[in-house]
Design an enzyme around this catalytic site. Structure first.
Site, PDB file in Angstrom:
ATOM      1  N   PHE A  12       0.844  -1.197   0.000  1.00  0.00           N
ATOM      2  CA  PHE A  12       0.000   0.000   0.000  1.00  0.00           C
ATOM      3  C   PHE A  12       0.879   1.247   0.000  1.00  0.00           C
ATOM      4  CE2 PHE A  12      -3.966   2.256   1.563  1.00  0.00           C
ATOM      5  CZ  PHE A  12      -4.696   1.966   0.416  1.00  0.00           C
ATOM      6  N   THR A 101       3.993  -4.757  -3.884  1.00  0.00           N
ATOM      7  CA  THR A 101       5.082  -4.582  -2.909  1.00  0.00           C
ATOM      8  C   THR A 101       6.362  -4.191  -3.664  1.00  0.00           C
ATOM      9  OG1 THR A 101       5.620  -6.935  -2.993  1.00  0.00           O
ATOM     10  CG2 THR A 101       4.095  -6.245  -1.262  1.00  0.00           C
ATOM     11  N   GLY A 212       7.969  10.710  -7.215  1.00  0.00           N
ATOM     12  CA  GLY A 212       7.454   9.375  -6.850  1.00  0.00           C
ATOM     13  C   GLY A 212       7.668   8.346  -7.932  1.00  0.00           C
ATOM     14  N   GLU A 215      12.441   4.056  -8.088  1.00  0.00           N
ATOM     15  CA  GLU A 215      12.228   2.873  -7.259  1.00  0.00           C
ATOM     16  C   GLU A 215      12.511   3.221  -5.803  1.00  0.00           C
ATOM     17  OE1 GLU A 215      11.395  -0.457  -8.530  1.00  0.00           O
ATOM     18  OE2 GLU A 215      10.807   0.942 -10.072  1.00  0.00           O
ATOM     19  N   ASP A 226      16.325  -1.663 -13.557  1.00  0.00           N
ATOM     20  CA  ASP A 226      14.886  -1.623 -13.827  1.00  0.00           C
ATOM     21  C   ASP A 226      14.629  -1.767 -15.333  1.00  0.00           C
ATOM     22  OD1 ASP A 226      12.070  -1.000 -12.917  1.00  0.00           O
ATOM     23  OD2 ASP A 226      12.379   0.635 -14.330  1.00  0.00           O
ATOM     24  N   LYS A 230      12.694  -4.934 -17.226  1.00  0.00           N
ATOM     25  CA  LYS A 230      11.568  -4.753 -18.151  1.00  0.00           C
ATOM     26  C   LYS A 230      11.863  -5.379 -19.505  1.00  0.00           C
ATOM     27  CE  LYS A 230       9.913  -0.582 -15.831  1.00  0.00           C
ATOM     28  NZ  LYS A 230      10.153   0.851 -15.669  1.00  0.00           N
TER      29      LYS A 230
HETATM   30  N1  HSE Z   1      11.170   3.486 -11.405  1.00  0.00           N
HETATM   31  C1  HSE Z   1      10.447   3.182 -12.611  1.00  0.00           C
HETATM   32  C2  HSE Z   1      10.641   4.281 -13.618  1.00  0.00           C
HETATM   33  C3  HSE Z   1       8.993   3.014 -12.360  1.00  0.00           C
HETATM   34  O1  HSE Z   1      11.311   5.256 -13.307  1.00  0.00           O
HETATM   35  O2  HSE Z   1      10.146   4.156 -14.735  1.00  0.00           O
HETATM   36  C4  HSE Z   1       8.669   1.597 -12.006  1.00  0.00           C
HETATM   37  O3  HSE Z   1       9.160   0.681 -12.936  1.00  0.00           O
END
Ligand code: HSE
Length: 347
Positions: A12, A101, A212, A215, A226, A230
């Site tokens: 959350f 989470t 926001g 990560e 990240d 992906k």
């Molecule tokens: N931290 C990632 C971004 C978002 O900056 O795109 C979640 O994958």
């Protein structure tokens, strides 16, 4: 009569709360346009859970409560301190686990346990968390398949930017030969600010965190992990692979200097962090690295927290989608889209 789907929401934080907010804001629309009535059966966070009684939890109210400084396990009469998702899954009647989470790339926990319990109990999964899928893609999908469980992870594959939808559905019948993507909003934001304003790396990172979009551990963004996660999930899905993420050559943006930026600009190029995948005669070639794109490259104009993906296909030519900037609402919207696709379209 609307189709009711009971949801257990794990996590959350920014994304989980944005998802709850969307459930509240879109309640009427989901009912009117899709005949869909999602019901929030339980919310689980670090300190415990809130579990619905007769009716679902009011998604707007629990979000307001937590954003005003409360915690899930103290929410009205529904709070259950210390109750975990593992305790709940299987005991609470539900249809879908929504997993938000934070991503853990060491062992995928706690999300891996949540995934396995959901699969065991035949809940479909909509995930923003990449950890379990990146670390254990094939085993999770095989187990889900045996149980007749569907897993959707748009929010883990660049969220509001439709990557898998375009690669799976819109290019059906064509062969994708190569994929290039700007898949991380944080790094694109930092590189854009450095290139356009000469902003210092640290300042741009701080601003991305304030938005926001970074990560919880921003090294996942800036070291390219990240983006790697992906592109691994996208390549696994579209090329039918089960890549070991550790074997994907990954260079982030921490080594990109203002001098590199100036040299690229001088040459008419722009530096972007690119995740790419192509099938070669020697197997898949998947990597992540900063690249100097020429100005006419379809991803060169993708700026700030926006992202983009470009597919080279055999029969449809090059298809590029851009936009879908990183944000908690964008990630939540991608999960809502997965929910609608799953329940209403079976895709
Ligand atoms: N931290 C990632 C971004 C978002 O900056 O795109 C979640 O994958």
């Amino acid at each position: 009569m609307a189709i009711e789907k009971k949801i257990i929401l794990c996590g959350f934080g920014n994304v989980g709360r944005a998802f709850a907010r969307l459930l509240a804001a879109k309640e009427e629309d989901l009912n009117a346009r899709f005949g869909l009535a999602p019901r929030l059966e339980a919310v689980v966070d670090i300190g415990g859970a809130a579990v619905a009684e007769e009716q679902g939890l009011a998604p707007g109210r629990i979000t307001d409560f937590v954003e005003a400084g409360g915690t899930v396990e103290k929410f009205e009469s529904f709070g259950r301190p210390g109750l975990t998702a593992a305790d709940l899954l299987g005991r609470v009647d539900a249809d879908i686990l929504v997993e938000t989470t934070p991503t853990n790339l060491k062992d995928g926990e706690p999300a891996r346990t949540h995934f396995m319990a959901a699969i065991e109990n035949k809940l479909d999964i909509i995930a923003a968390n990449k950890g379990p899928l990146v670390l254990d893609y094939r085993r999770i999908l095989e187990r889900a398949c045996r149980q007749g469980v569907q897993i959707r992870f748009s929010a883990a594959t660049a969220a509001a930017l439709p990557t898998l939808d375009v690669g799976r559905l819109c290019t059906a019948g064509a062969r994708i030969e190569a994929i290039e993507g700007i898949l991380n909003g944080t790094t694109n934001y930092i590189l854009s600010r450095m290139a356009r304003e000469g902003c210092a790396y640290e300042d741009a990172l701080r601003d991305a965190q304030a938005l926001g979009i970074a990560e919880t551990d921003p090294t996942l963004d800036v070291e390219g992990l990240d983006t790697r996660n992906k592109i691994v999930l996208i390549a696994n899905t579209l090329f039918g692979l089960a890549l070991d993420p550790c074997e994907v050559g990954t260079t982030g943006i921490t080594g990109v200097t203002p001098a590199d930026m100036a040299a690229a600009r001088e040459a008419g190029n722009v530096i972007k962090l690119i995740g790419s995948a192509r099938l070669t005669g020697n197997g898949p070639l998947v990597k992540v690295a900063p690249e100097a794109l020429p100005a006419d490259h379809p991803l060169a104009g993708v700026n700030l927290s926006e992202k983009g993906i470009s597919y080279d296909t055999d029969t449809m030519g090059r298809i590029t989608v851009t936009g879908g900037h990183s944000s908690p609402t964008g990630a939540a919207a991608a999960m809502l889209k997965d929910l609608i696709h799953l329940v209403k379209l079976g895709i």
